[in-house]
Scaffold this motif. Sequence first.
Motif, PDB file in Angstrom:
ATOM      1  N   ILE A   1       3.261  43.352  45.039  1.00 48.32           N
ATOM      2  CA  ILE A   1       2.551  42.714  46.153  1.00 48.32           C
ATOM      3  C   ILE A   1       3.365  41.500  46.571  1.00 48.32           C
ATOM      4  O   ILE A   1       3.458  40.521  45.822  1.00 48.32           O
ATOM      5  N   PRO A   2       3.990  41.538  47.758  1.00 48.43           N
ATOM      6  CA  PRO A   2       4.833  40.410  48.174  1.00 48.43           C
ATOM      7  C   PRO A   2       3.998  39.177  48.510  1.00 48.43           C
ATOM      8  O   PRO A   2       2.857  39.283  48.974  1.00 48.43           O
ATOM      9  N   LEU A   3       4.576  38.023  48.283  1.00 43.82           N
ATOM     10  CA  LEU A   3       3.928  36.751  48.581  1.00 43.82           C
ATOM     11  C   LEU A   3       4.776  35.975  49.578  1.00 43.82           C
ATOM     12  O   LEU A   3       6.006  36.070  49.572  1.00 43.82           O
TER      13      LEU A   3
ATOM     14  N   ARG B   1      -7.539  37.310  47.923  1.00 45.30           N
ATOM     15  CA  ARG B   1      -7.574  38.686  48.416  1.00 45.30           C
ATOM     16  C   ARG B   1      -6.501  39.533  47.731  1.00 45.30           C
ATOM     17  O   ARG B   1      -6.756  40.667  47.318  1.00 45.30           O
ATOM     18  N   LYS B   2      -5.302  38.988  47.586  1.00 49.76           N
ATOM     19  CA  LYS B   2      -4.224  39.739  46.951  1.00 49.76           C
ATOM     20  C   LYS B   2      -4.481  39.953  45.463  1.00 49.76           C
ATOM     21  O   LYS B   2      -4.022  40.938  44.886  1.00 49.76           O
ATOM     22  N   LEU B   3      -5.214  39.013  44.849  1.00 50.05           N
ATOM     23  CA  LEU B   3      -5.551  39.136  43.432  1.00 50.05           C
ATOM     24  C   LEU B   3      -6.826  39.941  43.202  1.00 50.05           C
ATOM     25  O   LEU B   3      -7.247  40.122  42.059  1.00 50.05           O
ATOM     26  N   GLY B   4      -7.445  40.412  44.277  1.00 44.70           N
ATOM     27  CA  GLY B   4      -8.704  41.142  44.149  1.00 44.70           C
ATOM     28  C   GLY B   4      -9.830  40.245  43.670  1.00 44.70           C
ATOM     29  O   GLY B   4     -10.788  40.714  43.046  1.00 44.70           O
ATOM     30  N   ASP B   5      -9.736  38.963  43.991  1.00 47.74           N
ATOM     31  CA  ASP B   5     -10.719  37.970  43.550  1.00 47.74           C
ATOM     32  C   ASP B   5     -11.809  37.853  44.614  1.00 47.74           C
ATOM     33  O   ASP B   5     -11.538  37.418  45.737  1.00 47.74           O
ATOM     34  N   ASN B   6     -13.028  38.256  44.279  1.00 46.68           N
ATOM     35  CA  ASN B   6     -14.130  38.279  45.235  1.00 46.68           C
ATOM     36  C   ASN B   6     -14.314  36.922  45.890  1.00 46.68           C
ATOM     37  O   ASN B   6     -14.535  35.914  45.212  1.00 46.68           O
ATOM     38  N   ALA B   7     -14.215  36.883  47.219  1.00 46.62           N
ATOM     39  CA  ALA B   7     -14.300  35.612  47.934  1.00 46.62           C
ATOM     40  C   ALA B   7     -15.647  34.923  47.745  1.00 46.62           C
ATOM     41  O   ALA B   7     -15.723  33.689  47.711  1.00 46.62           O
ATOM     42  N   LYS B   8     -16.727  35.722  47.613  1.00 42.38           N
ATOM     43  CA  LYS B   8     -18.056  35.132  47.468  1.00 42.38           C
ATOM     44  C   LYS B   8     -18.322  34.662  46.038  1.00 42.38           C
ATOM     45  O   LYS B   8     -19.117  33.744  45.825  1.00 42.38           O
TER      46      LYS B   8
END
Length: 239
Positions: free
Chosen positions: A159-161, A210-217
């Motif tokens: 996943i590019p940053l 988002r790239k880490l799949g970390d739920n924003a809520k």
Amino acid sequence: MGIDSKLCILVVDDNEDILQLVSELLVAEGYDAVTADNGEEMYAALSQRKPDLILLDVMLPGRDGFELCRQLRADPESPPVIILSAKDHEIDRVVGLELGADDYIVKPFGSRELIARIKAVLRRSGNTSVQRAQGVYCFAGWRFKPARMELLDNDSTVIPLSTSETDLLLVFVQNPQIPLSRDRLLALTKGRNSAAFDRSIDSHISRLRRKLGDNAKSPEIIKTAWGAGYLFTCAVDQI
């Protein structure tokens, strides 16, 4: 003013007057300037020489600057991007940063501001701790390679940053489980230019989540520490 080495800056704008003015300014500052007035010419220029930075207009014929920025960011080896735009609404700035731009400058802009922003982005992309950071940081099933500006998941999917995302994640993995204020994050990632976009940290953190799949809520990796800033919760190993 001026710089010691001839860094190359690609200017993409369909306004001939702006192309000429910006090119002359860059040359006067000691840069090499290459110009393009649409996406096709931009890619043609990129095939001939990789620039150190791209100044990218939004309102272009064919693919607009936002779409071109998104495409550029799909390549982890792409140079940093500064968006130049007459669109001055907050949502436009947010979109530009969300797509991976390293900065967003609203037209009309002053020559001193433009050069200062260019130097700030070049400094972050080429002479910051990101370039010096070697090895791999491991956390929560992720591998982070700052020197390559990329994340790898459990399946080794890359996943590019962007430069800014890499700067920010590097600060987090080097300061795990420590609350960091927005001002502190800005100072660590942008140095003396931290006042330029004091809300950009929020956009970069949203993209990282988002790239880490970390739920924003209900994030688990990068938590909002109310009144204190942000907290990177994971234990980190460096290999």
